[in-house]
Write a protein that holds these residues in place. Structure first.
Motif, PDB file in Angstrom:
ATOM      1  N   ILE A 149       0.832  -1.209   0.000  1.00 28.48           N
ATOM      2  CA  ILE A 149       0.000   0.000   0.000  1.00 28.48           C
ATOM      3  C   ILE A 149       0.863   1.253   0.000  1.00 28.48           C
ATOM      4  O   ILE A 149       0.609   2.204  -0.749  1.00 28.48           O
ATOM      5  CB  ILE A 149      -0.947  -0.008   1.217  1.00 28.48           C
ATOM      6  CG1 ILE A 149      -1.968  -1.145   1.079  1.00 28.48           C
ATOM      7  CG2 ILE A 149      -1.667   1.332   1.350  1.00 28.48           C
ATOM      8  CD1 ILE A 149      -2.834  -1.335   2.302  1.00 28.48           C
ATOM      9  N   VAL A 150       1.910   1.262   0.839  1.00 29.38           N
ATOM     10  CA  VAL A 150       2.791   2.430   0.920  1.00 29.38           C
ATOM     11  C   VAL A 150       3.520   2.655  -0.396  1.00 29.38           C
ATOM     12  O   VAL A 150       3.598   3.784  -0.905  1.00 29.38           O
ATOM     13  CB  VAL A 150       3.805   2.258   2.079  1.00 29.38           C
ATOM     14  CG1 VAL A 150       4.886   3.336   2.021  1.00 29.38           C
ATOM     15  CG2 VAL A 150       3.089   2.310   3.416  1.00 29.38           C
ATOM     16  N   LEU A 151       4.057   1.588  -0.975  1.00 25.51           N
ATOM     17  CA  LEU A 151       4.816   1.722  -2.213  1.00 25.51           C
ATOM     18  C   LEU A 151       3.937   2.145  -3.390  1.00 25.51           C
ATOM     19  O   LEU A 151       4.411   2.779  -4.334  1.00 25.51           O
ATOM     20  CB  LEU A 151       5.513   0.405  -2.538  1.00 25.51           C
ATOM     21  CG  LEU A 151       6.658   0.012  -1.595  1.00 25.51           C
ATOM     22  CD1 LEU A 151       7.109  -1.424  -1.861  1.00 25.51           C
ATOM     23  CD2 LEU A 151       7.846   0.958  -1.744  1.00 25.51           C
ATOM     24  N   LEU A 152       2.648   1.795  -3.338  1.00 26.30           N
ATOM     25  CA  LEU A 152       1.734   2.182  -4.407  1.00 26.30           C
ATOM     26  C   LEU A 152       1.152   3.583  -4.197  1.00 26.30           C
ATOM     27  O   LEU A 152       0.807   4.271  -5.164  1.00 26.30           O
ATOM     28  CB  LEU A 152       0.587   1.167  -4.519  1.00 26.30           C
ATOM     29  CG  LEU A 152       0.923  -0.190  -5.138  1.00 26.30           C
ATOM     30  CD1 LEU A 152      -0.280  -1.109  -5.069  1.00 26.30           C
ATOM     31  CD2 LEU A 152       1.386  -0.032  -6.583  1.00 26.30           C
ATOM     32  N   SER A 153       1.031   3.993  -2.941  1.00 26.03           N
ATOM     33  CA  SER A 153       0.349   5.254  -2.647  1.00 26.03           C
ATOM     34  C   SER A 153       1.261   6.473  -2.747  1.00 26.03           C
ATOM     35  O   SER A 153       0.798   7.564  -3.079  1.00 26.03           O
ATOM     36  CB  SER A 153      -0.281   5.197  -1.249  1.00 26.03           C
ATOM     37  OG  SER A 153       0.725   4.973  -0.261  1.00 26.03           O
ATOM     38  N   LEU A 154       2.552   6.304  -2.478  1.00 17.20           N
ATOM     39  CA  LEU A 154       3.470   7.438  -2.499  1.00 17.20           C
ATOM     40  C   LEU A 154       4.055   7.615  -3.896  1.00 17.20           C
ATOM     41  O   LEU A 154       4.608   6.678  -4.482  1.00 17.20           O
ATOM     42  CB  LEU A 154       4.595   7.236  -1.485  1.00 17.20           C
ATOM     43  CG  LEU A 154       4.171   7.199  -0.005  1.00 17.20           C
ATOM     44  CD1 LEU A 154       5.378   7.026   0.891  1.00 17.20           C
ATOM     45  CD2 LEU A 154       3.405   8.471   0.369  1.00 17.20           C
ATOM     46  N   LYS A 155       3.936   8.816  -4.427  1.00 19.10           N
ATOM     47  CA  LYS A 155       4.385   9.100  -5.787  1.00 19.10           C
ATOM     48  C   LYS A 155       5.885   8.916  -5.939  1.00 19.10           C
ATOM     49  O   LYS A 155       6.373   8.455  -6.983  1.00 19.10           O
ATOM     50  CB  LYS A 155       3.991  10.525  -6.162  1.00 19.10           C
ATOM     51  CG  LYS A 155       4.314  10.900  -7.603  1.00 19.10           C
ATOM     52  CD  LYS A 155       3.846  12.309  -7.912  1.00 19.10           C
ATOM     53  CE  LYS A 155       4.165  12.683  -9.354  1.00 19.10           C
ATOM     54  NZ  LYS A 155       3.711  14.073  -9.667  1.00 19.10           N
ATOM     55  N   THR A 156       6.640   9.269  -4.892  1.00 17.17           N
ATOM     56  CA  THR A 156       8.105   9.146  -4.975  1.00 17.17           C
ATOM     57  C   THR A 156       8.536   7.708  -5.183  1.00 17.17           C
ATOM     58  O   THR A 156       9.493   7.425  -5.917  1.00 17.17           O
ATOM     59  CB  THR A 156       8.751   9.692  -3.688  1.00 17.17           C
ATOM     60  OG1 THR A 156       8.153   9.056  -2.548  1.00 17.17           O
ATOM     61  CG2 THR A 156       8.559  11.196  -3.591  1.00 17.17           C
ATOM     62  N   PHE A 157       7.838   6.750  -4.563  1.00 21.99           N
ATOM     63  CA  PHE A 157       8.167   5.339  -4.738  1.00 21.99           C
ATOM     64  C   PHE A 157       7.659   4.832  -6.083  1.00 21.99           C
ATOM     65  O   PHE A 157       8.306   4.000  -6.722  1.00 21.99           O
ATOM     66  CB  PHE A 157       7.577   4.505  -3.607  1.00 21.99           C
ATOM     67  CG  PHE A 157       8.267   4.704  -2.289  1.00 21.99           C
ATOM     68  CD1 PHE A 157       9.640   4.615  -2.190  1.00 21.99           C
ATOM     69  CD2 PHE A 157       7.547   4.993  -1.144  1.00 21.99           C
ATOM     70  CE1 PHE A 157      10.296   4.798  -0.978  1.00 21.99           C
ATOM     71  CE2 PHE A 157       8.181   5.175   0.073  1.00 21.99           C
ATOM     72  CZ  PHE A 157       9.551   5.080   0.158  1.00 21.99           C
ATOM     73  N   ARG A 158       6.486   5.294  -6.506  1.00 22.06           N
ATOM     74  CA  ARG A 158       5.928   4.840  -7.786  1.00 22.06           C
ATOM     75  C   ARG A 158       6.811   5.246  -8.961  1.00 22.06           C
ATOM     76  O   ARG A 158       6.902   4.533  -9.957  1.00 22.06           O
ATOM     77  CB  ARG A 158       4.526   5.409  -8.001  1.00 22.06           C
ATOM     78  CG  ARG A 158       3.464   4.863  -7.059  1.00 22.06           C
ATOM     79  CD  ARG A 158       2.078   5.069  -7.652  1.00 22.06           C
ATOM     80  NE  ARG A 158       1.854   6.447  -8.042  1.00 22.06           N
ATOM     81  CZ  ARG A 158       1.330   7.387  -7.279  1.00 22.06           C
ATOM     82  NH1 ARG A 158       0.970   7.075  -6.038  1.00 22.06           N
ATOM     83  NH2 ARG A 158       1.153   8.619  -7.723  1.00 22.06           N
ATOM     84  N   GLN A 159       7.472   6.384  -8.857  1.00 25.13           N
ATOM     85  CA  GLN A 159       8.313   6.875  -9.938  1.00 25.13           C
ATOM     86  C   GLN A 159       9.736   6.346  -9.863  1.00 25.13           C
ATOM     87  O   GLN A 159      10.534   6.599 -10.766  1.00 25.13           O
ATOM     88  CB  GLN A 159       8.332   8.411  -9.929  1.00 25.13           C
ATOM     89  CG  GLN A 159       6.990   9.039 -10.229  1.00 25.13           C
ATOM     90  CD  GLN A 159       7.031  10.551 -10.171  1.00 25.13           C
ATOM     91  OE1 GLN A 159       7.955  11.136  -9.582  1.00 25.13           O
ATOM     92  NE2 GLN A 159       6.036  11.196 -10.760  1.00 25.13           N
ATOM     93  N   SER A 160      10.068   5.618  -8.808  1.00 26.15           N
ATOM     94  CA  SER A 160      11.427   5.124  -8.618  1.00 26.15           C
ATOM     95  C   SER A 160      11.532   3.682  -9.089  1.00 26.15           C
ATOM     96  O   SER A 160      10.662   2.843  -8.799  1.00 26.15           O
ATOM     97  CB  SER A 160      11.812   5.220  -7.138  1.00 26.15           C
ATOM     98  OG  SER A 160      12.999   4.516  -6.871  1.00 26.15           O
ATOM     99  N   SER A 161      12.599   3.364  -9.821  1.00 27.41           N
ATOM    100  CA  SER A 161      12.827   1.982 -10.250  1.00 27.41           C
ATOM    101  C   SER A 161      13.131   1.084  -9.055  1.00 27.41           C
ATOM    102  O   SER A 161      12.723  -0.081  -9.023  1.00 27.41           O
ATOM    103  CB  SER A 161      13.967   1.926 -11.264  1.00 27.41           C
ATOM    104  OG  SER A 161      15.124   2.586 -10.770  1.00 27.41           O
TER     105      SER A 161
END
Length: 287
Positions: free
Chosen positions: A37-49
């Protein structure tokens, strides 16, 4: 005497599973779900490889927990032998375990390597840390581990080395691959390689303050590097005992009832520790 000793070992195994295994399993499932949930909800993680690799690692771990570890924990706690009572369970569980476990380890390793490239001083190397490459690498490695898991569907089955059926392989060549290829090379040497890249990534992060990059990105790279380093360290420290005991069990399948009861107890302990490491790693991500 031996009968009473075996009964005491089995009772201790059940108590460990009931009072430690089940709570640890629940904590790990919640931790993996929250991590996704955290990795999907935060934009910084979603944009990071690197965040993409960590997301896939959590998905692999959650699948393994729900389709394999839950049955192992219940078997430890209540002595329900699902490998006999559920058709095809022996082969299916080994397919899920090997595929998801190696998929998780690969994603963790690629996350560490990705962080090394992302924190490199050379712009050319930084280009390797992007989501397009992460998509391709994840797809290719997932397909490879699925093919590897199919071998376990083919060669593993319920056999009876003693009076009790066991999920194992009777093919000597594949047994050697299972021991030396899967446990020793894949599960131990690959994480050690990631440790090397992790230390180099940590060295790069320490010198980020001397580079002209945005403060937000600098903090993100530091956070991601710490996350993957903690997870790699915990994996190496907790999975090594499990791999060692599994190798010993595979090499000495035809043993006495007392020895098997002792190994079952030790296997239960190290398996719970390996499951517990998932909860610890997920908790470290969320702090």
């Amino acid at each position: 005497m031996s009968t009473a000793y075996i009964a005491s070992l089995n009772s201790a195994r059940n108590q460990i599973g009931l009072y430690f295994g089940i709570p640890v399993f629940i904590m790990s499932v919640i931790g993996e779900a929250l991590s996704i949930i955290v990795l999907l909800s935060l934009k910084t993680f979603r944009q990071s490889s690197c965040g993409f690799y960590l997301l896939n690692m959590s998905i692999f771990n959650l699948i393994r927990l729900c389709l394999s570890s839950v049955f192992v924990i219940m078997s430890i706690s209540f002595e329900i032998d699902y490998s006999i009572s559920i058709f095809f369970f022996c082969r299916l569980r080994n397919f899920v375990v090997t595929t998801c476990n190696m998929g998780s380890i690969t994603c963790l390793g690629m996350a560490v390597i990705d962080q090394y490239f992302a924190t490199c001083f050379r712009p050319r190397w930084q280009q390797w840390a992007n989501k397009n490459i992460a998509y391709r690498v994840t797809l290719i490695t997932t397909l490879f581990w699925i093919l590897n898991g199919i071998l376990y569907i083919i060669f593993f089955n319920n056999i009876s080395p003693t009076s009790r059926a066991a999920c194992a392989t009777s093919n000597y060549i594949f047994l050697q691959y299972h021991i030396y290829g899967y446990f020793i090379i894949y599960n131990n040497l690959l994480p050690l390689v990631t440790v090397i890249f992790g230390m180099m990534a940590f060295h790069n992060v320490r010198h980020l303050t001397h580079r002209t990059i945005p403060l937000v990105r600098r903090d993100l790279e530091k956070q991601l590097t710490v996350m993957v380093l903690v997870q790699t360290t915990i994996h190496v420290c907790t999975y090594l005992p499990f791999a060692t005991i599994s190798i010993v069990s595979a090499l000495k399948a035809n043993s006495s009832s007392v020895y098997l009861a002792e190994m079952n107890l030790i296997n239960a302990v190290v398996h719970i520790i390996s499951v517990y490491s998932n909860g610890v790693r997920r908790t470290s991500d969320l702090i």
